[in-house]
Write a protein that holds these residues in place. Structure first.
Motif, mmCIF file in Angstrom:
data_model
loop_
_atom_site.group_PDB
_atom_site.id
_atom_site.type_symbol
_atom_site.label_atom_id
_atom_site.label_comp_id
_atom_site.label_asym_id
_atom_site.label_seq_id
_atom_site.Cartn_x
_atom_site.Cartn_y
_atom_site.Cartn_z
ATOM 1 N N GLN A 173 0.833 -1.209 0.000
ATOM 2 C CA GLN A 173 0.000 0.000 0.000
ATOM 3 C C GLN A 173 0.866 1.257 0.000
ATOM 4 N N LYS A 174 1.903 1.238 0.821
ATOM 5 C CA LYS A 174 2.798 2.393 0.905
ATOM 6 C C LYS A 174 3.520 2.614 -0.420
ATOM 7 N N ALA A 175 3.957 1.534 -1.050
ATOM 8 C CA ALA A 175 4.638 1.651 -2.342
ATOM 9 C C ALA A 175 3.684 2.183 -3.411
ATOM 10 N N MET A 176 2.456 1.684 -3.427
ATOM 11 C CA MET A 176 1.483 2.159 -4.415
ATOM 12 C C MET A 176 1.169 3.637 -4.206
ATOM 13 N N LEU A 177 1.026 4.036 -2.956
ATOM 14 C CA LEU A 177 0.773 5.436 -2.654
ATOM 15 C C LEU A 177 1.957 6.303 -3.111
ATOM 16 N N GLY A 178 3.159 5.861 -2.802
ATOM 17 C CA GLY A 178 4.353 6.602 -3.208
ATOM 18 C C GLY A 178 4.477 6.714 -4.709
ATOM 19 N N TRP A 179 4.283 5.604 -5.404
ATOM 20 C CA TRP A 179 4.361 5.634 -6.866
ATOM 21 C C TRP A 179 3.233 6.475 -7.462
ATOM 22 N N GLY A 180 2.055 6.410 -6.855
ATOM 23 C CA GLY A 180 0.931 7.216 -7.333
ATOM 24 C C GLY A 180 1.210 8.710 -7.212
ATOM 25 N N PHE A 181 1.680 9.136 -6.034
ATOM 26 C CA PHE A 181 2.024 10.546 -5.853
ATOM 27 C C PHE A 181 3.158 10.948 -6.783
ATOM 28 N N SER A 182 4.140 10.083 -6.947
ATOM 29 C CA SER A 182 5.251 10.383 -7.855
ATOM 30 C C SER A 182 4.759 10.569 -9.284
ATOM 31 N N ALA A 183 3.838 9.715 -9.709
ATOM 32 C CA ALA A 183 3.294 9.819 -11.062
ATOM 33 C C ALA A 183 2.540 11.132 -11.259
ATOM 34 N N VAL A 184 1.773 11.537 -10.258
ATOM 35 C CA VAL A 184 1.011 12.785 -10.355
ATOM 36 C C VAL A 184 1.968 13.979 -10.464
ATOM 37 N N VAL A 185 2.984 14.018 -9.615
ATOM 38 C CA VAL A 185 3.949 15.121 -9.649
ATOM 39 C C VAL A 185 4.731 15.096 -10.961
ATOM 40 N N PHE A 186 5.136 13.914 -11.402
ATOM 41 C CA PHE A 186 5.855 13.792 -12.665
ATOM 42 C C PHE A 186 4.999 14.308 -13.821
ATOM 43 N N PHE A 187 3.724 13.913 -13.851
ATOM 44 C CA PHE A 187 2.814 14.382 -14.896
ATOM 45 C C PHE A 187 2.696 15.906 -14.868
ATOM 46 N N MET A 188 2.617 16.468 -13.671
ATOM 47 C CA MET A 188 2.498 17.919 -13.541
ATOM 48 C C MET A 188 3.720 18.623 -14.152
ATOM 49 N N TYR A 189 4.918 18.141 -13.823
ATOM 50 C CA TYR A 189 6.130 18.747 -14.372
ATOM 51 C C TYR A 189 6.235 18.539 -15.886
ATOM 52 N N VAL A 190 5.908 17.347 -16.353
ATOM 53 C CA VAL A 190 5.967 17.074 -17.792
ATOM 54 C C VAL A 190 4.986 17.971 -18.543
ATOM 55 N N ALA A 191 3.789 18.125 -18.011
ATOM 56 C CA ALA A 191 2.802 18.993 -18.661
ATOM 57 C C ALA A 191 3.295 20.439 -18.703
ATOM 58 N N PHE A 192 3.882 20.886 -17.608
ATOM 59 C CA PHE A 192 4.402 22.256 -17.562
ATOM 60 C C PHE A 192 5.516 22.451 -18.597
ATOM 61 N N ILE A 193 6.455 21.531 -18.647
ATOM 62 C CA ILE A 193 7.558 21.626 -19.609
ATOM 63 C C ILE A 193 7.028 21.494 -21.040
ATOM 64 N N TRP A 194 6.037 20.633 -21.236
ATOM 65 C CA TRP A 194 5.454 20.469 -22.564
ATOM 66 C C TRP A 194 4.829 21.783 -23.046
ATOM 67 N N VAL A 195 4.110 22.457 -22.166
ATOM 68 C CA VAL A 195 3.500 23.735 -22.533
ATOM 69 C C VAL A 195 4.588 24.767 -22.828
ATOM 70 N N ILE A 196 5.645 24.781 -22.026
ATOM 71 C CA ILE A 196 6.755 25.717 -22.280
ATOM 72 C C ILE A 196 7.344 25.469 -23.664
ATOM 73 N N GLY A 197 7.523 24.204 -24.029
ATOM 74 C CA GLY A 197 8.134 23.869 -25.308
ATOM 75 C C GLY A 197 7.223 24.021 -26.502
ATOM 76 N N SER A 198 5.950 23.727 -26.336
ATOM 77 C CA SER A 198 5.050 23.723 -27.491
ATOM 78 C C SER A 198 4.256 25.015 -27.665
#
Length: 107
Positions: free
Chosen positions: A23-48
């Motif tokens: 459960q702890k690993a899934m929660l950690g990976w889930g939060f990591s994925a959300v933060v990663f998506f947020m940064y990728v989306a931000f960088i994608w908007v900057i680039g495109s």
């Protein structure tokens, strides 16, 4: 094998501890994925579409949307991390202590 190693082995083999660890690993990976998506989306908007971020918030202002969105991404990351730490140090730590106490035969 000394007592601490035996206790650690019993805790690691405990079904409740393994469930909590998953459960702890899934929660950690889930939060990591959300933060990663947020940064990728931000960088994608900057680039495109950088023109979206350089638009001023108001017609007579100099502050752009990029500043606000960048600050939001950073604050969002801190808040997400804080939520994870609170859950990990609260709920999951309590569950770990319960397993350790049960393995040691304490209440």
């Amino acid at each position: 094998m000394d007592l601490d190693k035996q206790t650690a082995r019993k805790v690691l083999e405990n079904a409740e501890f393994q469930k909590m660890a998953r459960q702890k690993a899934m929660l950690g990976w889930g939060f990591s994925a959300v933060v990663f998506f947020m940064y990728v989306a931000f960088i994608w908007v900057i680039g495109s579409s950088p023109e979206l971020l350089k638009m001023p918030v108001s017609s007579d202002g100099i502050t752009t949307w990029g500043i606000y969105i960048g600050v939001f991404v950073i604050v969002f990351s801190f808040v997400t991390t804080g939520i994870y730490v609170r859950i990990a140090n609260g709920k999951f730590e309590k569950m770990t202590q319960e397993v350790v106490n049960s393995v040691k035969g304490e209440k």
